[in-house]
Design a protein around this motif. Structure first.
Motif, short mmCIF file in Angstrom:
data_model
loop_
_atom_site.label_atom_id
_atom_site.label_comp_id
_atom_site.label_asym_id
_atom_site.label_seq_id
_atom_site.Cartn_x
_atom_site.Cartn_y
_atom_site.Cartn_z
N THR A 1 43.62 4.39 21.04
CA THR A 1 43.21 5.50 20.18
C THR A 1 41.69 5.55 20.05
N ASN A 2 41.20 6.32 19.08
CA ASN A 2 39.76 6.54 19.00
C ASN A 2 39.11 6.00 17.73
N ARG A 3 39.92 5.57 16.77
CA ARG A 3 39.33 5.13 15.50
C ARG A 3 39.87 3.77 15.08
N GLY B 1 48.76 5.78 23.39
CA GLY B 1 49.01 7.14 22.91
C GLY B 1 47.73 7.75 22.38
N SER B 2 47.86 8.88 21.68
CA SER B 2 46.78 9.64 21.03
C SER B 2 46.10 10.63 21.96
N CYS B 3 45.36 11.55 21.34
CA CYS B 3 44.68 12.59 22.13
C CYS B 3 43.57 12.00 22.99
N THR B 4 43.23 10.74 22.78
CA THR B 4 42.22 10.11 23.63
C THR B 4 42.82 9.70 24.97
N GLY C 1 42.10 0.49 7.63
CA GLY C 1 43.29 1.19 7.15
C GLY C 1 43.74 2.36 7.99
N ARG C 2 43.05 2.65 9.07
CA ARG C 2 43.40 3.81 9.89
C ARG C 2 44.86 3.74 10.37
N GLN C 3 45.29 2.53 10.73
CA GLN C 3 46.67 2.39 11.21
C GLN C 3 47.57 1.77 10.14
N PRO D 1 41.13 22.69 12.56
CA PRO D 1 40.86 21.75 11.48
C PRO D 1 41.27 20.35 11.91
N ASP D 2 40.61 19.85 12.91
CA ASP D 2 40.89 18.52 13.44
C ASP D 2 39.65 18.05 14.17
N SER D 3 39.17 16.88 13.81
CA SER D 3 37.87 16.44 14.33
C SER D 3 37.84 16.21 15.83
N HIS D 4 39.00 15.97 16.44
CA HIS D 4 38.99 15.71 17.89
C HIS D 4 39.13 16.95 18.74
N THR D 5 38.92 18.09 18.14
CA THR D 5 38.93 19.35 18.89
C THR D 5 37.91 19.32 20.02
N GLY E 1 53.36 18.88 21.53
CA GLY E 1 52.55 17.72 21.88
C GLY E 1 51.33 17.68 20.99
N ILE E 2 50.46 16.71 21.24
CA ILE E 2 49.24 16.62 20.44
C ILE E 2 48.36 17.83 20.76
N ILE E 3 47.87 18.43 19.72
CA ILE E 3 47.08 19.66 19.79
C ILE E 3 46.10 19.68 20.99
N HIS E 4 45.32 18.63 21.16
CA HIS E 4 44.28 18.65 22.20
C HIS E 4 44.84 18.32 23.58
N VAL E 5 46.09 17.91 23.62
CA VAL E 5 46.74 17.70 24.92
C VAL E 5 47.40 19.00 25.37
N GLY F 1 53.54 12.93 19.93
CA GLY F 1 52.94 13.16 18.62
C GLY F 1 51.79 12.20 18.43
N CYS F 2 51.17 12.26 17.26
CA CYS F 2 50.01 11.41 17.01
C CYS F 2 50.43 9.96 16.73
N SER F 3 51.59 9.81 16.09
CA SER F 3 52.20 8.49 15.95
C SER F 3 51.27 7.45 15.34
N LEU F 4 51.16 6.29 15.97
CA LEU F 4 50.39 5.19 15.38
C LEU F 4 48.88 5.39 15.41
N CYS F 5 48.43 6.52 15.90
CA CYS F 5 46.98 6.77 15.91
C CYS F 5 46.43 6.71 14.49
N PHE F 6 47.25 7.13 13.53
CA PHE F 6 46.82 7.05 12.14
C PHE F 6 48.04 6.75 11.29
N TYR F 7 47.79 6.32 10.09
CA TYR F 7 48.88 5.92 9.22
C TYR F 7 49.05 6.93 8.10
N ASP G 1 52.30 18.04 15.23
CA ASP G 1 52.00 16.83 15.99
C ASP G 1 51.65 15.63 15.11
N HIS G 2 51.04 15.87 13.97
CA HIS G 2 50.47 14.74 13.23
C HIS G 2 51.49 13.82 12.56
N ILE G 3 52.44 14.42 11.89
CA ILE G 3 53.35 13.55 11.14
C ILE G 3 54.78 13.64 11.65
#
Ligand code: SF4
Lengths: 202, 459
Positions: B415-417, B331-334, B421-423, B128-132, B107-111, B393-399, B62-64
């Motif tokens: 998103t949540n963060r 988007g994003s798991c949020t 530089g997050r994006q 191993p993902d903080s939004h678990t 899909g995104i892990i938490h979805v 996927g996680c897409s633009l949630c992080f760069y 999902d992440h990349i």
């Protein structure tokens, strides 16, 4: 895991900023391979380089200054290591040579990751951190004390974690000494909560 | 003895207590993703450690992964493909279930974990993902860990933990029109700081919480990590059980007494209690580079650290509404589940995004959400308004180094963060609800979704 010495010292690189997140410690784009090595170069990339691609050093960033270019101790602010759970942040710090971080507070996942990788996370009140930042500090792991700038500060660390850091004990090996208890528990749980246990599907 | 929901789950999972006061807590499910999963699996293979029960370990890409239609293994991020192929090989060797790039359940892990019934009320689940913590919405104790801890859980079936403190966040009263779970989360963090939940397992309760649908509850629990908490969760009720019933990995029914008992007893005491008047919450948007730097949409930027004002390019006293934006992202798991997309689409229907917007994107949280949205015609509404419609996927949630924008670009993002530089390097991120993102895309500047909604009613 490598054993940590009982006592060591160094100049505490001052980075006393609050809410430093793991994206800053090691940006995702710096995680170039699936392994845990080769990360030190990307440590703090957004701050350490004015141009991350060309690796142009930012002379203002603390780890680029002569005194701190091989720092082993970092002084940090509140909620250090927040954000993404990526252990790469700790791997990068460890590979750079950091063995202790003195911060006002730590994000919980980051804190646990430090303990698993030979970095001592030391939480102290802001006043103490401010005093120790940029000073030569000595860490006494057994005694749980930091000395510097003419002061002595006690810090908390879970006794088990301390034992593991000092003796280079691997957490998995340690837990496996309780294998029997885990097996007995699981047997009982299979009857109590059979729905937890799944069949292998693939 | 009265117990909190946390106490009940913890005690059920306590295998042993060590001489040093650590607790061995049984872990019911482990979920990996390609960004960090391969690192854990590969190292285990190297030192010849085996997964204790592979049937209870899952992985997803999902992440990349690329989110453009027609994607394969190659990624926009340089070198990303190796993460995908290595994770695939490692999962196969380890015998764990993988939801691969174009699997219908990807899909995104938490979805996807809830969609598949992998998370269940009263279980422990780590990744191993903080939004678990998102998955705590179903009354599970779910939290993010590092790769070493993931290895530990997979090899031993337990984690060695210190017992966290308990906290209850009571959100009382009814949310006003146009205010969402995302706004609740941002309001809480702005009020009690990004470290406010540190050291705690946080139970969200109160009538504003029980009134949320399951998607809203996931949004709220998702940001427990932005609150510094170990985990966030909500006592499961009929809504939660009904939502999960019949899902692939869920049991056929939830009749066991264990499930009926999953709530904090009346009079149970918490180490910390916070009460918030939910009726006073407005749509929120972040102004700075920490989620605690968030304000009501009609407020002005407060004084903050110089560094933050400089990065975000907004001075104290500026009205946040009306700040021109370049990018809009839903988007994003949020906020990428079907109810998020429905609400955003409803606002966007009949509107066009402002011509000054350089990119507007909707990335559904899972391929299943994508199919559902398409069945409802939401994709057509988004596309007609000028949004791109993507794979999940996680897409633009992080760069990660793939899709980016020029330094200084300003995004409004569900998103949540909003970290520096997050994006992407130099990107200025404003986090808000999907409705606020939609309204802002139409306005070309940060905008109050309630105004667009009112306009719609009037016209
Ligand atoms: S959507 Fe964002 S926050 Fe969620 S799992 Fe993916 S990268 Fe993490």
């Amino acid at each position: 895991m490598k054993k940590l010495p009982d006592v060591w010292g160094g100049d505490a690189a001052p980075l006393v900023v609050d809410n430093v997140d793991t994206d800053t410690i090691i940006p995702s784009r710096e995680m170039r391979s699936t392994g845990r090595a080769g990360l030190a170069d990307g440590l703090f990339a957004p701050w350490r380089y004015t141009d991350a691609d060309a690796r142009t050093p930012n002379p203002d960033f603390v780890l680029n200054q002569d005194t701190y270019s091989s720092a082993t101790i970092l002084a940090a602010g509140e909620n250090f290591g927040c954000g993404s759970s990526r252990e790469h942040a700790v791997w990068a710090l460890a590979e750079f040579g950091i063995t202790a971080i003195i911060a006002v507070s730590f994000a919980p996942i980051f804190y646990a990751n430090c303990l698993r990788n030979g970095i001592v996370p030391i939480a102290l009140p802001r006043k103490a951190v401010d005093r120790l930042a940029a000073e030569y500090v000595t860490i006494h792991l057994t005694d749980q004390q930091v000395t510097g700038a003419g002061n002595i500060y006690n810090f908390d660390i879970d006794p088990e974690a301390k034992h593991m850091l000092l003796n280079g004990v691997d957490a998995i090996d340690l837990t496996l000494t309780d294998r029997g208890a885990i097996e007995t528990w699981t047997q009982r749980d299979r009857t109590a909560r059979p729905w937890v246990y799944l069949e292998q599907t693939k | 003895m009265t117990q909190t929901l946390f106490d009940k789950i913890w005690d059920t999972h306590q295998v042993a207590q060590t001489a040093t006061g650590r607790h061995l807590i049984a872990i019911d499910r482990v979920f990996l993703h390609e960004r960090t999963g391969a690192a854990a699996l590969k190292r285990m293979a190297e030192i010849e450690r085996k997964i204790l029960d592979p049937a209870r370990v899952f992985a997803v890409m999902d992440h990349i992964v690329d989110t453009r239609i027609g994607r394969g293994d190659s990624t926009l991020m340089q070198g990303g493909e190796a993460f995908i192929t290595e994770t695939r090989a490692a999962c196969r060797d380890a015998g764990i279930t993988l939801f691969d790039v174009n699997d219908r359940d990807q899909g995104i892990i938490h979805v996807i974990s809830p969609e598949l019934g992998i998370v269940l009320p009263g279980i422990t689940l780590v990744a191993p993902d903080s939004h678990t913590c998102t998955q705590g919405a179903f009354g599970a104790l779910a939290w993010g860990i590092g790769s070493s801890e993931a290895e530990h859980a997979m090899v031993t079936g337990v984690l060695r933990l210190e017992r966290p403190k308990t906290m209850r966040v009571l959100l009382e009263g009814a949310l006003s029109e146009g205010v969402t779970a995302k706004d609740m989360a941002l309001h809480l963090i702005a009020l009690h700081s990004a470290g406010g939940g540190a050291g705690h397992a946080v139970e969200f309760a109160g009538d504003a919480v029980t009134a949320l649908d399951m998607e809203g509850r996931m949004t709220l629990c998702n940001m427990a990590t932005e609150f510094g908490a170990m985990a966030g969760f909500i006592a499961p009720d009929a809504k939660a059980f009904d939502w999960l019933a019949g899902k692939r990995y869920a049991p056929d029914n939830f009749d066991e007494p264990y499930w009926a008992n999953l709530q904090s007893d009346a009079g149970a005491s918490f180490d910390t209690e916070i009460t918030i008047d939910a009726s006073a919450i407005a749509p929120m948007v972040s102004w700075g580079t920490s989620p605690e730097q968030a304000i009501a949409i009609d407020a002005r930027v407060p004084a903050g650290p110089r560094k933050v004002h400089d990065y975000i390019g907004l001075e104290e006293g500026t009205a946040i509404a009306g700040t021109p934006i370049d990018v809009a992202f839903i988007g994003s798991c949020t906020n990428s589940r079907i109810s998020d997309l429905r609400l955003a689409a409803k606002l966007l229907e009949g509107h066009l995004i402002a011509p000054t917007i350089k990119k507007a994107m909707v990335v559904p949280g899972s391929l299943s959400v994508k199919r559902q949205a398409e069945a409802e015609g939401l994709d057509k509404i988004f596309e007609a308004a000028g949004f791109e419609w993507r794979m999940s996927g996680c897409s633009l949630c992080f760069y990660a180094g793939g899709e980016g924008f020029p330094k200084g670009s300003r995004t409004i993002s569900s998103t949540n963060r909003n970290f520096e530089g997050r994006q992407g390097p130099g990107i200025r991120t404003h986090i808000a609800s999907p409705e606020t993102v939609a309204a802002s895309a139409v306005a070309g500047a940060i905008a109050d979704p309630r105004e667009l909604a009112r306009k719609k009613v009037a016209s």
